[in-house]
Write a protein that holds these residues in place. Structure first.
Motif, PDB file in Angstrom:
ATOM      1  N   THR A 149      43.514  39.885  45.848  1.00  0.00           N
ATOM      2  CA  THR A 149      42.744  39.380  46.986  1.00  0.00           C
ATOM      3  C   THR A 149      41.425  38.759  46.526  1.00  0.00           C
ATOM      4  OG1 THR A 149      41.639  41.510  47.410  1.00  0.00           O
ATOM      5  CG2 THR A 149      43.737  41.099  48.544  1.00  0.00           C
ATOM      6  N   THR A 150      40.902  39.212  45.372  1.00  0.00           N
ATOM      7  CA  THR A 150      39.652  38.620  44.889  1.00  0.00           C
ATOM      8  C   THR A 150      39.862  37.215  44.347  1.00  0.00           C
ATOM      9  OG1 THR A 150      39.764  39.345  42.555  1.00  0.00           O
ATOM     10  CG2 THR A 150      38.910  40.934  44.178  1.00  0.00           C
ATOM     11  N   LEU A 151      41.120  36.840  44.070  1.00  0.00           N
ATOM     12  CA  LEU A 151      41.410  35.556  43.426  1.00  0.00           C
ATOM     13  C   LEU A 151      41.782  34.460  44.420  1.00  0.00           C
ATOM     14  CD1 LEU A 151      43.618  36.921  40.491  1.00  0.00           C
ATOM     15  CD2 LEU A 151      41.155  36.444  40.473  1.00  0.00           C
ATOM     16  N   VAL A 152      41.815  34.782  45.709  1.00  0.00           N
ATOM     17  CA  VAL A 152      42.306  33.846  46.725  1.00  0.00           C
ATOM     18  C   VAL A 152      41.571  32.509  46.668  1.00  0.00           C
ATOM     19  CG1 VAL A 152      42.338  33.413  49.215  1.00  0.00           C
ATOM     20  CG2 VAL A 152      43.229  35.569  48.318  1.00  0.00           C
ATOM     21  N   HIS A 153      40.254  32.526  46.521  1.00  0.00           N
ATOM     22  CA  HIS A 153      39.453  31.296  46.580  1.00  0.00           C
ATOM     23  C   HIS A 153      39.048  30.802  45.190  1.00  0.00           C
ATOM     24  CE1 HIS A 153      36.724  34.639  46.409  1.00  0.00           C
ATOM     25  NE2 HIS A 153      35.675  33.876  46.232  1.00  0.00           N
ATOM     26  N   GLN A 154      39.751  31.276  44.154  1.00  0.00           N
ATOM     27  CA  GLN A 154      39.504  30.861  42.774  1.00  0.00           C
ATOM     28  C   GLN A 154      38.026  31.039  42.388  1.00  0.00           C
ATOM     29  OE1 GLN A 154      41.153  26.796  42.851  1.00  0.00           O
ATOM     30  NE2 GLN A 154      42.981  27.589  41.828  1.00  0.00           N
ATOM     31  N   PRO A 155      37.529  32.267  42.413  1.00  0.00           N
ATOM     32  CA  PRO A 155      36.120  32.525  42.115  1.00  0.00           C
ATOM     33  C   PRO A 155      35.799  32.307  40.636  1.00  0.00           C
ATOM     34  CG  PRO A 155      37.300  34.590  42.267  1.00  0.00           C
ATOM     35  CD  PRO A 155      38.269  33.518  42.681  1.00  0.00           C
ATOM     36  N   LYS A 156      34.526  32.085  40.347  1.00  0.00           N
ATOM     37  CA  LYS A 156      34.077  31.958  38.962  1.00  0.00           C
ATOM     38  C   LYS A 156      33.924  33.320  38.308  1.00  0.00           C
ATOM     39  CE  LYS A 156      31.331  28.840  37.479  1.00  0.00           C
ATOM     40  NZ  LYS A 156      30.199  27.932  37.163  1.00  0.00           N
ATOM     41  N   LEU A 157      33.653  34.362  39.124  1.00  0.00           N
ATOM     42  CA  LEU A 157      33.546  35.702  38.574  1.00  0.00           C
ATOM     43  C   LEU A 157      33.967  36.719  39.613  1.00  0.00           C
ATOM     44  CD1 LEU A 157      30.326  37.335  39.222  1.00  0.00           C
ATOM     45  CD2 LEU A 157      29.976  34.928  38.777  1.00  0.00           C
ATOM     46  N   ILE A 158      34.470  37.854  39.133  1.00  0.00           N
ATOM     47  CA  ILE A 158      34.894  38.914  40.043  1.00  0.00           C
ATOM     48  C   ILE A 158      34.235  40.226  39.635  1.00  0.00           C
ATOM     49  CG2 ILE A 158      37.092  37.814  40.589  1.00  0.00           C
ATOM     50  CD1 ILE A 158      38.471  39.868  38.802  1.00  0.00           C
ATOM     51  N   PHE A 159      34.026  41.078  40.647  1.00  0.00           N
ATOM     52  CA  PHE A 159      33.421  42.388  40.453  1.00  0.00           C
ATOM     53  C   PHE A 159      34.455  43.463  40.773  1.00  0.00           C
ATOM     54  CE2 PHE A 159      29.885  39.563  41.502  1.00  0.00           C
ATOM     55  CZ  PHE A 159      28.949  39.893  40.537  1.00  0.00           C
ATOM     56  N   LEU A 160      34.652  44.383  39.840  1.00  0.00           N
ATOM     57  CA  LEU A 160      35.612  45.469  40.010  1.00  0.00           C
ATOM     58  C   LEU A 160      34.887  46.795  39.841  1.00  0.00           C
ATOM     59  CD1 LEU A 160      38.532  44.051  37.811  1.00  0.00           C
ATOM     60  CD2 LEU A 160      38.144  43.690  40.260  1.00  0.00           C
ATOM     61  N   ASP A 161      34.886  47.610  40.873  1.00  0.00           N
ATOM     62  CA  ASP A 161      34.168  48.880  40.858  1.00  0.00           C
ATOM     63  C   ASP A 161      35.152  50.027  40.669  1.00  0.00           C
ATOM     64  OD1 ASP A 161      32.190  50.767  41.039  1.00  0.00           O
ATOM     65  OD2 ASP A 161      31.837  50.528  43.183  1.00  0.00           O
ATOM     66  N   GLU A 162      35.139  50.629  39.484  1.00  0.00           N
ATOM     67  CA  GLU A 162      36.024  51.748  39.147  1.00  0.00           C
ATOM     68  C   GLU A 162      37.479  51.445  39.504  1.00  0.00           C
ATOM     69  OE1 GLU A 162      34.803  54.245  37.568  1.00  0.00           O
ATOM     70  OE2 GLU A 162      32.696  54.467  38.100  1.00  0.00           O
ATOM     71  N   PRO A 163      38.049  50.351  39.008  1.00  0.00           N
ATOM     72  CA  PRO A 163      39.368  49.925  39.476  1.00  0.00           C
ATOM     73  C   PRO A 163      40.515  50.844  39.093  1.00  0.00           C
ATOM     74  CG  PRO A 163      38.697  48.609  37.592  1.00  0.00           C
ATOM     75  CD  PRO A 163      37.500  49.428  37.992  1.00  0.00           C
ATOM     76  N   SER A 164      40.370  51.652  38.031  1.00  0.00           N
ATOM     77  CA  SER A 164      41.511  52.457  37.584  1.00  0.00           C
ATOM     78  C   SER A 164      41.408  53.922  37.971  1.00  0.00           C
ATOM     79  CB  SER A 164      41.664  52.347  36.057  1.00  0.00           C
ATOM     80  OG  SER A 164      40.581  52.955  35.398  1.00  0.00           O
ATOM     81  N   THR A 165      40.415  54.259  38.788  1.00  0.00           N
ATOM     82  CA  THR A 165      40.258  55.657  39.198  1.00  0.00           C
ATOM     83  C   THR A 165      41.507  56.146  39.927  1.00  0.00           C
ATOM     84  OG1 THR A 165      37.859  55.449  39.402  1.00  0.00           O
ATOM     85  CG2 THR A 165      38.902  57.251  40.600  1.00  0.00           C
ATOM     86  N   GLY A 166      42.041  57.273  39.483  1.00  0.00           N
ATOM     87  CA  GLY A 166      43.194  57.870  40.142  1.00  0.00           C
ATOM     88  C   GLY A 166      44.545  57.343  39.704  1.00  0.00           C
ATOM     89  N   LEU A 167      44.572  56.387  38.787  1.00  0.00           N
ATOM     90  CA  LEU A 167      45.842  55.827  38.344  1.00  0.00           C
ATOM     91  C   LEU A 167      46.437  56.645  37.205  1.00  0.00           C
ATOM     92  CD1 LEU A 167      45.189  51.968  38.310  1.00  0.00           C
ATOM     93  CD2 LEU A 167      46.007  53.415  40.183  1.00  0.00           C
ATOM     94  N   ASP A 168      47.776  56.662  37.127  1.00  0.00           N
ATOM     95  CA  ASP A 168      48.421  57.316  36.000  1.00  0.00           C
ATOM     96  C   ASP A 168      48.312  56.422  34.759  1.00  0.00           C
ATOM     97  OD1 ASP A 168      50.693  55.463  35.790  1.00  0.00           O
ATOM     98  OD2 ASP A 168      51.443  56.384  37.627  1.00  0.00           O
ATOM     99  N   PRO A 169      48.610  56.949  33.570  1.00  0.00           N
ATOM    100  CA  PRO A 169      48.406  56.181  32.334  1.00  0.00           C
ATOM    101  C   PRO A 169      49.122  54.838  32.301  1.00  0.00           C
ATOM    102  CG  PRO A 169      48.713  58.485  31.801  1.00  0.00           C
ATOM    103  CD  PRO A 169      48.989  58.346  33.268  1.00  0.00           C
ATOM    104  N   LYS A 170      50.350  54.774  32.778  1.00  0.00           N
ATOM    105  CA  LYS A 170      51.088  53.513  32.742  1.00  0.00           C
ATOM    106  C   LYS A 170      50.450  52.490  33.665  1.00  0.00           C
ATOM    107  CE  LYS A 170      55.746  51.572  33.285  1.00  0.00           C
ATOM    108  NZ  LYS A 170      55.533  50.673  34.422  1.00  0.00           N
TER     109      LYS A 170
END
Length: 260
Positions: A149-170
């Motif tokens: 969803t952050t890529l919809v408008h082809q941004p020059k930069l994106i901000f990700l806040d703790e994106p992998s919290t709660g995910l399993d290793p794979k």
């Protein structure tokens, strides 16, 4: 790690402060982020990472200091900055009863652009889930869709806040591969995390923040080499692989099962 001396900064933060009822959540923070790098803000919970991110995103007012995004001031050019950046939303930001295609179409309408939802979903390996509802996705798929969803408008930069919290290793490793893919397509990525292994794998440079202050800034490998040069040794020698790696290699999925 890639060199940054020849790049122009796309983000410049100078002496940034943010206080809440006299408590300094961000206390004189300064750093640059260069174009087309993955930059990490590292620190424990309460270090001021998310507050700093929200100020750069123009979502939270600062108390003092200056922030420029692609040469634009967050004080004077917030509307223009919003068109340049992509911001990862938390899960509550999506309509649970809409399909992924419908959500992306809605986001495109917000930005005033036309997109192919299928092409966007293919970029994050979710093309086969185009008609699925958000609540029917696994944790890893939800995080990949969040980046989509952050890529919809082809941004020059994106901000990700703790994106992998709660995910399993794979799922974490699949997310890392996606973040590299986004960077390799020409987008600058700013990420917050308290997972040191994640920062070491992903980030070209990191700023380590503690109690709202920057305590270090460099490439992860350089910071590690500087520590080793002081004579520091880990109490226990780490192996080049872990049991987690063995399990993933033998089965192709984590203990919790495949990411479906």
């Amino acid at each position: 790690m890639s060199l940054t001396s020849h790049r122009d900064p796309i983000i410049r933060v100078e002496n940034l402060t943010k206080s809440y009822d006299g408590l300094m959540a961000v206390n004189g923070l300064s750093f640059d982020v260069f174009e087309n790098e993955i930059f990490g803000l590292l620190g424990p919970n309460g270090a001021g990472k998310t507050t700093t991110l929200e100020i750069m995103e123009t979502l939270r007012p600062k108390t003092g200091g200056e922030v420029w995004i692609d040469g634009l001031s967050i004080d004077r050019d917030a509307a223009r900055i919003k068109r340049l950046i992509g911001v990862q939303l938390q899960q509550s930001g999506y309509y649970p009863n809409l399909t992924l295609t419908e959500i992306l179409t809605l986001f495109a309408d917000f930005h005033g652009v036309r997109v192919s939802p299928k092409d966007l979903l293919d970029q994050v390996d979710l093309g086969s889930r185009a008609r699925s509802k958000y609540d029917h996705l696994s944790g890893g798929q939800k995080q990949r869709f969040s980046i989509c969803t952050t890529l919809v408008h082809q941004p020059k930069l994106i901000f990700l806040d703790e994106p992998s919290t709660g995910l399993d290793p794979k799922a974490r490793r699949e997310l890392w591969e996606l973040i590299f893919k986004v960077r390799d397509a020409g987008c600058t990525v700013v990420i917050t995390t308290h997972y040191m292994d994640e920062a070491e794998v992903l980030c070209d440079r990191v700023a380590i923040v503690n109690e709202g202050r920057r305590v270090a800034l460099d490439a992860p490998s350089t910071l590690i080499d500087q520590l080793v040069a002081t004579g520091y040794e880990r109490p226990v020698q780490m192996r080049s692989a872990t049991l987690e790696d063995v399990f993933l290699s033998l089965t192709g999925h984590p203990l919790g099962g495949p990411d479906v």
